[in-house]
Structure formats: structure tokens, C-alpha cells
Design an enzyme around this catalytic site. Structure first.
Site, PDB file in Angstrom:
ATOM      1  N   GLY A 193       0.752  -1.274   0.165  1.00 37.95           N
ATOM      2  CA  GLY A 193       0.070   0.121   0.119  1.00 37.95           C
ATOM      3  C   GLY A 193       0.882   1.348  -0.049  1.00 37.95           C
ATOM      4  N   SER A 194       0.333   2.285   0.647  1.00 38.53           N
ATOM      5  CA  SER A 194       0.864   3.595   0.516  1.00 38.53           C
ATOM      6  C   SER A 194       1.839   3.800   1.685  1.00 38.53           C
ATOM      7  CB  SER A 194       0.033   4.546   0.523  1.00 38.53           C
ATOM      8  OG  SER A 194      -0.666   4.658   1.847  1.00 38.53           O
ATOM      9  N   PRO A 195       3.153   4.436   1.596  1.00 38.80           N
ATOM     10  CA  PRO A 195       3.864   4.981   2.515  1.00 38.80           C
ATOM     11  C   PRO A 195       3.337   5.177   3.854  1.00 38.80           C
ATOM     12  CG  PRO A 195       5.118   5.617   0.427  1.00 38.80           C
ATOM     13  CD  PRO A 195       3.555   5.198   0.176  1.00 38.80           C
ATOM     14  N   VAL A 197       0.395   4.670   5.179  1.00 35.32           N
ATOM     15  CA  VAL A 197      -0.363   3.479   5.769  1.00 35.32           C
ATOM     16  C   VAL A 197       0.798   2.399   6.339  1.00 35.32           C
ATOM     17  CG1 VAL A 197      -2.010   1.518   5.752  1.00 35.32           C
ATOM     18  CG2 VAL A 197      -2.463   3.925   4.576  1.00 35.32           C
ATOM     19  N   GLY A 198       1.748   2.324   5.526  1.00 33.14           N
ATOM     20  CA  GLY A 198       2.980   1.872   5.676  1.00 33.14           C
ATOM     21  C   GLY A 198       3.489   2.030   7.238  1.00 33.14           C
ATOM     22  N   GLU A 215       5.527  -3.354   0.909  1.00 30.68           N
ATOM     23  CA  GLU A 215       5.725  -3.026  -0.398  1.00 30.68           C
ATOM     24  C   GLU A 215       4.778  -1.749  -0.741  1.00 30.68           C
ATOM     25  OE1 GLU A 215       4.126  -6.132  -2.962  1.00 30.68           O
ATOM     26  OE2 GLU A 215       5.922  -7.413  -2.421  1.00 30.68           O
ATOM     27  N   CYS A 249       1.915   0.323  -8.880  1.00 27.55           N
ATOM     28  CA  CYS A 249       2.842   1.000  -7.949  1.00 27.55           C
ATOM     29  C   CYS A 249       4.082   1.218  -8.684  1.00 27.55           C
ATOM     30  CB  CYS A 249       3.049  -0.014  -6.600  1.00 27.55           C
ATOM     31  SG  CYS A 249       3.486  -1.565  -6.981  1.00 27.55           S
TER      32      CYS A 249
END
Length: 469
Positions: A193-195, A197-198, A215, A249
């Protein structure tokens, strides 16, 4: 399909915790059989998969076959072919310091894992990462994105026909359900997902010191050299950028190109986009749509802002909110403060930035976070090596784009802001396994040479060992 209730999540977690040792000790033959059944189910449900992706994305059957089904089929076949070998202990060779030690690596399941998958490839990504978790011998909770309900139904149907819930459990839900899962103790968490939320996932994992694979994404650049076949390079970029309507991505996020080629580049983009999608891409059977209203509004707003700040539309630019349609769009003269240049675009909009010297392009890339992918188009090997040495990225592809993810012997993953850890093939198996170091001492223990009390003899022995190493 309704969200998985909190009580059901708790029950599934509990039964998997009890079953983890059984799955951990499964043989290569058992795991291979599970994966073969999964492969058979994927191939026999291809029509249902294509229908679901069309309902969720307006994605064409051919694009689904290439980017979803083939990608899963390829991954499963690679794992099935090599799993027995991967599971074997691997000798690391002997050392002069340890002549009596047999040293090797033993691969054991991490145990109980959580996989959180995104909406952009809602069939490929859950299946690919689940395959690795199964191959490594884990019990798995698979959290699907709430934004692809039709595809989720197919994924659930396939998985529940093959796996018991104490082995693989499919979880559906939104922030509440995901947060509840993240509060639990897992041995490994795999998130795509997105940085932004990461970082939340990583923080949650840290509470239990869970191992983690992230990822993420970022602004993946494509860089053109002067000495290339422009038409060929532009066709490469068009495919990579506009497959799945740019919601990929590792799609090229923006293009850096020599300023003296500006006129030719922009003319070729117009020509090749029309060749690819016709005069009106909205009528093309091959062009997907934006996943939901939230993403459509984000992209349309950024495009509108860019135009108001002086961006020039090279090609595309049309929108239709009713269909969540954004034409394949190429822009030039985009303000560096616009979200299209500060945030990952994740949609069918490609800004072109022109440079005079390659040092400018490299500086532009390095001022941003390290990207998930970086693409170089050049016939000059020195140019390619120079760009690679002067930048950092999760992966690089030269004279093509996005195909590196399918190479069976290459890992997929980011670096820092674009990701932590690696996936696919052997690297996926390794990610979901603990690589356990084993030193098997034969005959005389080394510790005997340094036994108490320490004497002059001990000192001489140490000095002799240091001399021969």
C-alpha cells in the site's frame, strides 16, 4: 460480502494459533499439493476473475489475463517447480577458523502471518503473496481491500474451496477490522500500500517486534537519453503507464527527457496514444477506469490544479465523473509544488520534465524519496550505469518498463520510503521463512581450546589462529 466481524476475526486467529505447528511441519509434497490445487482453481475460474475485474475496474479480459491471471500462474508454477529445493538445508561452506564445524541454513516457517493487500491488483497481489506464505509453511490471515468487492468474492470462493480456515482465512473489512488485526501478535506482517499507511503498519508491528515486509510506492521516474529510438521508448512508457489506468505501484510516475527532443517527444506521444486507444480512449475496450470516487476526485483535482498553474496538456486531459474516467493524459510544464509532482500519482497522468544535462535529471530524482522503480532508456551502457550508480531505487529496468517484476530470479521490493524487504519467487519464500543459522560441531568443541584458566598457552593459540586467517 459483509465485513468479517470482530468476533470472527478473534476466533479465526485463535484456531490458527493452535494449528500453526501442524502447518509448520508440513512436507514439501503437502505444500506443493496445496499450491497445485490453487493453480488449478485459478485457471478454472479465469472467466469469473475477468468478469469480477471488469465490474470493479472496467478492466478488459486481456489486461486481466496478462496482469492478474498470468502473473499468478507464473508465480505458482515457479514455486511449485523449486519448492522442494528451497526447503532443503543449505550448506554455507567451511572455514579455517571452524574446521570441525558443519555450518548450514535451515528454513523454518515464521508461524502466524498477516497479509494486507491493496485494491489496485486485487486478484494478483493476494494470490502471489499467499502462495509464498503457504510455500514457507505458515498459517495466514489474508486481509483483502474493501474497494474491489467483486474480485474479493472470487478470491474468497477459490481459497475457501481449498484451505480450511485454520490454515488460510480470508478477512474482509475496512479500517476498524484492519486496526483490530494489527493489534494482534503476528510473526510476520506483509503489507502492500501507501507509505503513509505503511508507517502505521510498521508502528503496530513494532509493539510485538513482528517481522515485516512493506511494499509501498513513490514517484518512480523514467529517464530518456538522447540516443534512443524515441517511438519505441514512448510505446514502452505508454504501456507501463496506462495499463490498469495508471493504478500500478511500479508504473512510471513521471518522465525526464532531454529538452532538445521536446517537440518530437510530444508529437510521438499524441500519435502513439491514438494508435493505442483510438481517437476517444473512453470508447476503447482496453482502457480501465479509476477504482472509486475518492481516487477519481483526488486525480481530477490535481489535474485541474496543474492546469490552473500553467501545465500544458500534451495529450488527453478529458474526464467523465459518471464513469470515473480520466483519459490517458500527458502534461508538460507542471509546477513542482503541484501534487502531481510531490505525491505518487497512481493514475493515468504522466508529467514530462525536460532537462539539459543528465546531472539535472539525477538531481531531480535524488531530491525526492527513493522510488520503488526507476527506468532508463538508452543505448549507451555507460549512461545506464551512471544513472544506476548515482541514484537509488527498489528496482531498475533498462529499455523497457515494469517487466522486471515478472523475472523469476529477481526480487521485488522497495528501499526505505518505497518499501522494506523483498517478495516473489525465492525471495518471497525467504521473506515468509526464518533463515535459521545452524553450526553442527563435529568431534572436539572449539570452546575446549579456550578453556579456563587462561594461560600463556591460550594467548599463543589465539595469536596462531589470527595469523592463519
Amino acid at each position: 460480502m459483509a465485513n468479517t466481524s470482530i468476533s470472527d476475526i478473534d476466533n479465526l486467529y485463535s484456531v490458527q494459533a493452535k494449528h500453526r505447528e501442524t502447518v509448520k511441519h508440513s512436507t514439501a509434497q503437502q505444500r506443493t499439493k496445496w499450491l497445485e490445487e490453487l493453480l488449478k482453481a485459478v485457471l478454472s475460474n479465469e472467466d469469473a476473475i475477468q468478469k469480477a475485474l471488469y465490474l470493479d475496474f472496467h478492466k478488459s479480459a486481456m489486461e486481466t489475463a496478462i496482469t492478474e491471471v498470468f502473473a499468478v500462474e507464473h508465480e505458482l508454477k515457479q514455486i511449485i517447480k523449486h519448492l522442494t529445493k528451497w526447503m532443503k538445508d543449505k550448506s554455507v561452506g567451511r572455514s579455517l577458523l571452524f574446521p570441525n564445524v558443519s555450518a548450514y541454513l535451515h528454513y523454518e516457517a515464521k508461524g502466524q502471518v498477516l497479509i494486507i493487500t491493496p485494491w489496485n491488483y486485487p486478484f494478483q497481489l493476494p494470490m502471489v503473496h499467499l502462495a509464498a506464505a503457504i510455500a514457507a509453511g505458515n498459517v495466514t490471515m489474508l486481509k483483502l481491500s474493501e474497494f474491489a468487492p467483486n474480485t474479493n468474492q472470487v478470491v474468497r470462493t477459490i481459497i475457501e474451496k481449498i484451505f480450511k480456515p485454520e490454515h488460510v482465512a480470508v478477512i474482509e473489512g475496512e479500517v476498524t477490522e484492519t486496526t483490530h488485526l494489527l493489534n494482534k501478535r503476528f510473526d510476520h506482517i506483509h503489507f502492500t500500500g501507501s507509505p503513509a499507511v505503511g508507517k502505521i503498519v510498521m508502528q503496530a508491528a513494532s509493539l510485538h517486534l513482528a517481522d515485516i515486509t512493506l511494499e509501498l510506492g513513490g514517484k518512480s521516474p523514467a529517464i530518456f537519453d538522447r540516443n534512443i529510438s524515441l517511438r519505441k521508448a514512448i510505446k514502452n512508457v505508454i504501456w507501463a503507464k496506462f495499463v490498469n489506468a495508471g493504478q500500478t505501484c511500479i508504473a512510471p510516475d513521471y518522465l525526464l527527457a532531454p529538452r532538445q527532443l521536446k517537440s518530437e517527444i510530444e508529437q510521438l506521444f499524441k500519435q502513439e496514444l491514438e494508435h493505442a486507444f483510438g481517437e476517444n480512449p473512453q470508447h476503447s475496450p482496453d482502457y480501465a477506469r479509476i477504482i472509486n470516487e475518492k481516487q477519481y476526485k483526488r486525480l481530477s483535482s490535481a489535474l485541474s490544479d496543474a492546469k490552473s498553474l500553467g501545465a500544458q496538456v500534451v495529450a488527453g486531459g478529458s474526464l467523465d465523473e459518471r464513469e470515473r474516467y480520466i483519459a490517458p493524459t500527458v502534461l508538460s510544464n507542471v509546477a513542482t509544488s503541484n501534487p502531481l509532482m510531490t505525491d505518487e500519482i497512481f493514475g493515468p497522468i504522466l508529467p514530462i520534465i525536460y532537462y539539459n544535462q543528465i546531472a539535472e535529471a539525477i538531481s531531480f530524482v535524488n531530491q525526492k524519496e527513493k522510488p520503488l522503480a526507476l527506468y532508463v532508456f538508452s543505448q549507451d551502457n555507460k549512461f545506464c550505469k551512471h544513472v544506476i550508480r548515482q541514484t537509488s531505487a527498489g528496482s531498475t529496468c533498462i529499455n523497457d518498463a515494469m517487466i522486471q517484476i515478472l523475472h523469476p530470479n529477481l526480487p521485488f521490493g522497495g528501499v526505505n520510503n518505497s518499501g522494506i524487504g523483498q517478495s516473489t519467487g525465492w525471495y518471497g519464500f525467504k521473506s515468509f521463512s526464518h533463515e535459521r543459522a545452524v553450526a553442527d560441531v563435529k568431534l572436539i568443541p572449539m570452546s575446549k581450546m579456550f578453556w579456563f584458566p587462561y594461560t600463556e598457552k591460550t594467548y599463543k593459540l589465539l595469536k596462531w589462529i589470527k595469523r592463519i586467517l
